[in-house]
Write a protein that holds these residues in place. Structure first.
Motif, mmCIF file in Angstrom:
data_model
loop_
_atom_site.group_PDB
_atom_site.id
_atom_site.type_symbol
_atom_site.label_atom_id
_atom_site.label_comp_id
_atom_site.label_asym_id
_atom_site.label_seq_id
_atom_site.Cartn_x
_atom_site.Cartn_y
_atom_site.Cartn_z
ATOM 1 N N UNK A 124 54.829 56.664 -53.325
ATOM 2 C CA UNK A 124 54.230 55.609 -52.711
ATOM 3 C C UNK A 124 53.961 53.600 -53.303
ATOM 4 N N UNK A 125 54.211 53.995 -54.818
ATOM 5 C CA UNK A 125 53.864 53.164 -55.064
ATOM 6 C C UNK A 125 54.916 51.794 -55.660
ATOM 7 N N UNK A 126 55.804 53.146 -55.687
ATOM 8 C CA UNK A 126 57.582 52.687 -56.664
ATOM 9 C C UNK A 126 57.688 51.432 -56.105
ATOM 10 N N UNK A 127 57.937 50.745 -56.390
ATOM 11 C CA UNK A 127 58.133 49.356 -55.971
ATOM 12 C C UNK A 127 57.665 48.508 -55.314
ATOM 13 N N UNK A 128 56.227 48.659 -55.048
ATOM 14 C CA UNK A 128 54.928 48.393 -55.075
ATOM 15 C C UNK A 128 54.097 47.633 -55.825
ATOM 16 N N UNK A 129 53.873 47.889 -56.387
ATOM 17 C CA UNK A 129 52.647 48.340 -58.004
ATOM 18 C C UNK A 129 53.578 48.682 -59.050
ATOM 19 N N UNK A 130 52.758 48.358 -60.190
ATOM 20 C CA UNK A 130 53.493 48.467 -61.362
ATOM 21 C C UNK A 130 51.704 49.233 -61.938
ATOM 22 N N UNK A 183 53.767 57.150 -64.168
ATOM 23 C CA UNK A 183 54.698 57.987 -63.882
ATOM 24 C C UNK A 183 55.481 56.273 -63.918
ATOM 25 N N UNK A 184 54.917 55.053 -63.529
ATOM 26 C CA UNK A 184 55.892 54.010 -62.777
ATOM 27 C C UNK A 184 56.334 53.479 -64.752
ATOM 28 N N UNK A 185 55.227 52.804 -64.943
ATOM 29 C CA UNK A 185 54.462 52.930 -66.390
ATOM 30 C C UNK A 185 55.914 53.688 -67.444
ATOM 31 N N UNK A 186 55.597 54.832 -67.209
ATOM 32 C CA UNK A 186 56.729 55.600 -68.833
ATOM 33 C C UNK A 186 58.168 55.103 -67.595
ATOM 34 N N UNK A 187 58.536 55.506 -66.541
ATOM 35 C CA UNK A 187 60.579 55.428 -66.698
ATOM 36 C C UNK A 187 60.538 54.071 -66.486
#
Length: 324
Positions: free
Chosen positions: A225-231, A235-239
């Motif tokens: 839900x947060x991909x593209x909207x939050x940092x 998971x997104x930090x690792x990516x």
């Protein structure tokens, strides 16, 4: 996304329990949404009705009495509201909310008639009725830590800049606001543990792990839900930091979560001898493990918050844009 996210991947060697007062608490909390929190936007109230905060309290604190669960959930709905409204606020505004809130809860000084603070006198009364001033100081310290994290997140969230991994972890452990729930695990035992017990390295580490395990669990289920909207998401930090695929990032986040869970179990099974405090410590640590398992059960079964359209942040962002 369904091929990447495995809802059954997170598991523990201990299980959850359900509080028999949870249904009654959920019904009571829904009345609060239409009375004490009737000032919220209609879409936000609707989504809070689907969040299952009463069930959350029941899952996380299965041993709580109805009176204790009421105090817990009065805090929950207030904390959810503060977080959802102010996750992107100016740091000065976050400090203003912090100062008014902590003046009320720590010292009983109620200095604002703004609606977001209306529940604080009753909340303080209920929490002190089941604990002690010493416990309340610790609880307020955890809220102070949360507001620090909320301020620090804004620096990255507003411009959508990824922090480095170490910085992210330090901020996330504060901003996730799990330490307040950890203190509530102690409160419902009916015993305020002395400083030399709660500051013992093993207990301190169990608290750290209780925080990180739930933070990583929440990040795992909200990343899509947060991909593209939050940092500020593991998971997104690792990516971003490792330049890997989202699927690989999920697997690495799961490995981090599982390592923390394994360490928690290892420490839980070899607690130090605290003498006359052994029984109280055992109850406290049992509540920590029930909180971890209960949070996962609630996330998977009793809330819409981590499903598409279930979080109020998008609606709040649109409302702020319209107001501007």
């Amino acid at each position: 996304m369904k091929e990447i996210l495995n809802a059954n991947a997170l598991q523990y060697s201990f299980t959850h329990r359900l509080n028999p007062n949870a249904e009654a608490m959920e019904a009571l909390l829904r009345t609060w949404i239409e009375t004490d929190y009737n000032w919220l936007p209609d879409k936000m109230k609707f989504k809070y009705g689907k969040t299952g905060m009463g069930h959350c309290g029941g899952c996380i604190f299965p041993h709580a009495s109805m009176a204790q669960l009421t105090a817990v959930c009065r805090f929950f709905i207030w904390a959810f509201t503060v977080d959802d409204i102010h996750e992107l606020s100016d740091p000065a505004e976050i400090d203003r909310i912090r100062n008014i809130s902590l003046d009320a809860l720590r010292y009983g000084r109620f200095t604002s008639d703004e609606e977001i603070f209306n529940s604080l006198p009753k909340m303080r009364e209920e929490l002190l009725s089941m604990t002690s001033p010493q416990w309340m100081d610790r609880f307020c310290d955890s809220l102070d830590r949360y507001f620090d994290g909320l301020k620090e997140e804004v620096f990255y969230r507003v411009p959508q800049i990824f922090p480095d991994f170490e910085t992210f972890v330090k901020i996330r452990m504060k901003a996730v606001n799990v330490y307040s729930m950890i203190h509530l695990c102690e409160a419902i035992t009916g015993t305020t543990l002395p400083d030399h017990v709660v500051k013992h390295p093993v207990i301190d580490r169990l608290e750290q792990l209780s925080c990180s395990i739930q933070a990583w669990s929440n990040d795992y289920f909200s990343a899509h839900l947060e991909k593209g909207n939050d940092v500020m998401n593991l998971v997104l930090i690792i990516e971003n930091e490792r330049g890997c695929s989202l699927g690989e990032a999920y697997l690495e986040a799961l490995a981090i979560h599982d390592a923390d869970a394994d360490e928690f179990v290892s420490l839980m099974n070899q607690l130090p001898d605290f003498g006359i405090w052994n029984k109280a410590v055992s109850l406290y640590v049992e509540n920590l493990q029930l909180m971890i398992a209960g949070n996962l059960y609630w996330t998977l079964n009793l809330t819409e918050r981590y499903k598409k359209g279930g979080h109020p942040s998008e609606d709040l962002a649109k409302a702020k844009e319209m107001a501007a």
